[in-house]
Design a protein around this motif. Structure first.
Motif, PDB file in Angstrom:
ATOM      1  N   SER A 106      12.629  -3.599 -17.032  1.00  0.00           N
ATOM      2  CA  SER A 106      11.758  -4.751 -17.282  1.00  0.00           C
ATOM      3  C   SER A 106      11.190  -5.363 -16.004  1.00  0.00           C
ATOM      4  O   SER A 106      10.133  -6.004 -16.037  1.00  0.00           O
ATOM      5  CB  SER A 106      12.497  -5.821 -18.085  1.00  0.00           C
ATOM      6  N   HIS A 107      11.863  -5.186 -14.867  1.00  0.00           N
ATOM      7  CA  HIS A 107      11.328  -5.701 -13.602  1.00  0.00           C
ATOM      8  C   HIS A 107      10.284  -4.758 -12.986  1.00  0.00           C
ATOM      9  O   HIS A 107       9.173  -5.203 -12.644  1.00  0.00           O
ATOM     10  CB  HIS A 107      12.450  -5.969 -12.605  1.00  0.00           C
TER      11      HIS A 107
ATOM     12  N   ILE B  27      18.769  -3.040 -17.797  1.00  0.00           N
ATOM     13  CA  ILE B  27      17.445  -3.258 -18.374  1.00  0.00           C
ATOM     14  C   ILE B  27      16.507  -3.947 -17.388  1.00  0.00           C
ATOM     15  O   ILE B  27      15.333  -3.584 -17.272  1.00  0.00           O
ATOM     16  CB  ILE B  27      17.546  -4.087 -19.682  1.00  0.00           C
ATOM     17  N   VAL B  28      17.010  -4.929 -16.651  1.00  0.00           N
ATOM     18  CA  VAL B  28      16.157  -5.660 -15.711  1.00  0.00           C
ATOM     19  C   VAL B  28      15.784  -4.791 -14.515  1.00  0.00           C
ATOM     20  O   VAL B  28      14.599  -4.567 -14.237  1.00  0.00           O
ATOM     21  CB  VAL B  28      16.849  -6.954 -15.230  1.00  0.00           C
TER      22      VAL B  28
ATOM     23  N   PHE C 147      21.104  -7.042 -16.490  1.00  0.00           N
ATOM     24  CA  PHE C 147      21.376  -6.833 -17.907  1.00  0.00           C
ATOM     25  C   PHE C 147      21.858  -5.392 -18.139  1.00  0.00           C
ATOM     26  O   PHE C 147      21.116  -4.533 -18.593  1.00  0.00           O
ATOM     27  CB  PHE C 147      20.115  -7.126 -18.711  1.00  0.00           C
TER      28      PHE C 147
ATOM     29  N   THR D 215       8.494  -9.596 -17.317  1.00  0.00           N
ATOM     30  CA  THR D 215       9.859  -9.119 -17.088  1.00  0.00           C
ATOM     31  C   THR D 215      10.834  -9.822 -18.023  1.00  0.00           C
ATOM     32  O   THR D 215      11.651  -9.191 -18.705  1.00  0.00           O
ATOM     33  CB  THR D 215      10.284  -9.362 -15.627  1.00  0.00           C
ATOM     34  N   ASN D 216      10.759 -11.142 -18.067  1.00  0.00           N
ATOM     35  CA  ASN D 216      11.675 -11.905 -18.909  1.00  0.00           C
ATOM     36  C   ASN D 216      11.412 -11.705 -20.388  1.00  0.00           C
ATOM     37  O   ASN D 216      12.346 -11.704 -21.196  1.00  0.00           O
ATOM     38  CB  ASN D 216      11.592 -13.390 -18.545  1.00  0.00           C
TER      39      ASN D 216
ATOM     40  N   SER E 140      13.118  -8.312 -21.208  1.00  0.00           N
ATOM     41  CA  SER E 140      14.576  -8.464 -21.164  1.00  0.00           C
ATOM     42  C   SER E 140      15.078  -9.288 -22.344  1.00  0.00           C
ATOM     43  O   SER E 140      16.071  -8.938 -22.996  1.00  0.00           O
ATOM     44  CB  SER E 140      15.011  -9.141 -19.858  1.00  0.00           C
TER      45      SER E 140
END
Length: 374
Positions: free
Chosen positions: A109-110, A104-105, A368, A218-219, A222
């Motif tokens: 999400s990143h 995921i990261v 992740f 990003t966080n 996630s």
């Protein structure tokens, strides 16, 4: 609750200052809101342009600068960018289509916030790899808390920030002759209309947007994925009723606040929680703790996507309320809607272990891995 730590906050060069950590909702909110007693100013770190930005200024300078940069984050501007953010999101999901396991990261999400903030700032696609490299360095944590590792990282960050300043300066110079609809162009137009924003303020603001617009979102994404698959039945409920996604995002902001702490300086003697704070002392308000205060949030340790009202302070409070909050919310809502629409289920792989970011200031995952089914 409030307690003192002696010899604290080395990162801000306050080795011998008393540091007060503030945890309860009302106390944290007061520290963030009360500009008469608490200052956002920090020492100007050598070589750091981010220390010159509005997050480290007080009124009237902060008021003037914020009134200008607000032009880049109006509802109209965000609405215009919504289709492109959706397109970037779908393109990222198309890249990983057909895979049973994704990260995921790293896969989603990143890169999503990085691509979005790059386009919003008007950075040409050919520079995206360099942009990503600088962004990763600026949000990097030291290998350890040893003096050597901290100093080494600061040296690397100062070099990256100087390169980024030079890069943004060249972008700004180019745009003065070729204005577009990006955020930098909006701010240049404001300058041309007679609104006072100097080159010394514009370049640091671009640096700040890159860091804040990348790491926090990003966080948030996630943490949202982790929260909805950690809590049984929530993923399925969101698939059946996607209208709950914005409410879910707000609960993630409360439950797993991406930014955990801020910092203020006491400007004159005051009292919090029965303790006397003296001028010049450091105050650390913990957003993550305030958002779990049982006196403010019923069953605060329970993740509840139906929580209403939800007066979290994940984006801060008062005059320093996060300028990019509308963009972060927009990205997270689009990202989670498209992710949930794309996959019938997302589950943790066998032997999964949490890989947290080792930084007390932020809350998120370094990696992740998940199993996905279309």
């Amino acid at each position: 609750m409030i307690f003192a730590i002696q010899n604290g906050l080395v990162n801000y060069n306050y080795e011998r200052a008393k540091v007060w950590n503030v945890f309860l909702y009302d106390d944290v909110k007061r520290v963030l809101d009360d500009k008469e007693y608490f200052s956002s100013k920090s020492p100007r770190l050598p070589g750091s342009s981010i220390s010159k930005t509005l997050i480290n200024t007080d009124p009237p300078q902060h008021t003037d600068l914020r009134s200008i940069v607000n032009r880049a984050f109006t509802p109209r501007v965000m609405k215009e960018w919504e289709p492109r953010i959706l397109e970037i999101t779908q393109n990222l999901l198309d890249r990983i289509s057909g895979r049973e396991q994704i990260d995921i990261v790293k896969d989603f999400s990143h890169p999503l916030p990085l691509f979005v903030i790059s386009e919003l700032l008007g950075v040409p696609p050919k520079h995206i790899d360099r942009f990503k490299e600088w962004s990763d360095i600026l949000v990097m944590s030291p290998k350890s808390i040893s003096k050597e590792d901290v100093e080494e990282l600061m040296k690397i960050k100062r070099k990256a920030e100087k390169e980024l300043e030079e890069f943004f300066q060249s972008i700004i110079d180019e745009k003065r002759n070729n204005l577009g609809n990006d955020l930098i162009s909006i701010l240049i137009r404001a300058e041309e209309e007679g609104v006072k924003i100097s080159e010394d303020e514009l370049v640091p603001f671009c640096n700040l947007l890159l860091v804040a617009g990348n790491e926090t979102t990003t966080n948030l994404i996630s943490n949202a994925v982790f929260s909805i698959i950690e809590n049984h039945g929530v993923y399925e409920e969101l698939r059946k009723n996607p209208s709950l996604i914005p409410q879910m995002v707000e609960e993630v902001l409360r439950y797993r606040s991406p930014a955990q702490v801020l910092r203020r300086i006491v400007t004159k003697e005051t009292e919090i929680g029965g303790q006397r704070l003296q001028k010049g002392e450091v105050v650390v308000p913990w957003l993550g703790s305030a958002n779990r205060d049982e006196k403010k949030f019923e069953n605060a340790s329970h993740f509840n996507i139906h929580r209403s009202p939800n007066h979290h302070i994940a984006f801060g409070h008062g005059i320093h309320f996060c300028l990019g909050a509308p963009l972060a919310r927009l990205e997270a809502n689009i990202a989670m809607t498209e992710l949930i629409k794309r996959y019938s289920s997302i589950t943790l792989p066998q032997g999964f272990t949490v890989d947290p970011i080792e930084d007390s200031a932020v809350y998120g995952l370094k990696s992740f891995p998940v199993i996905v089914r279309g």
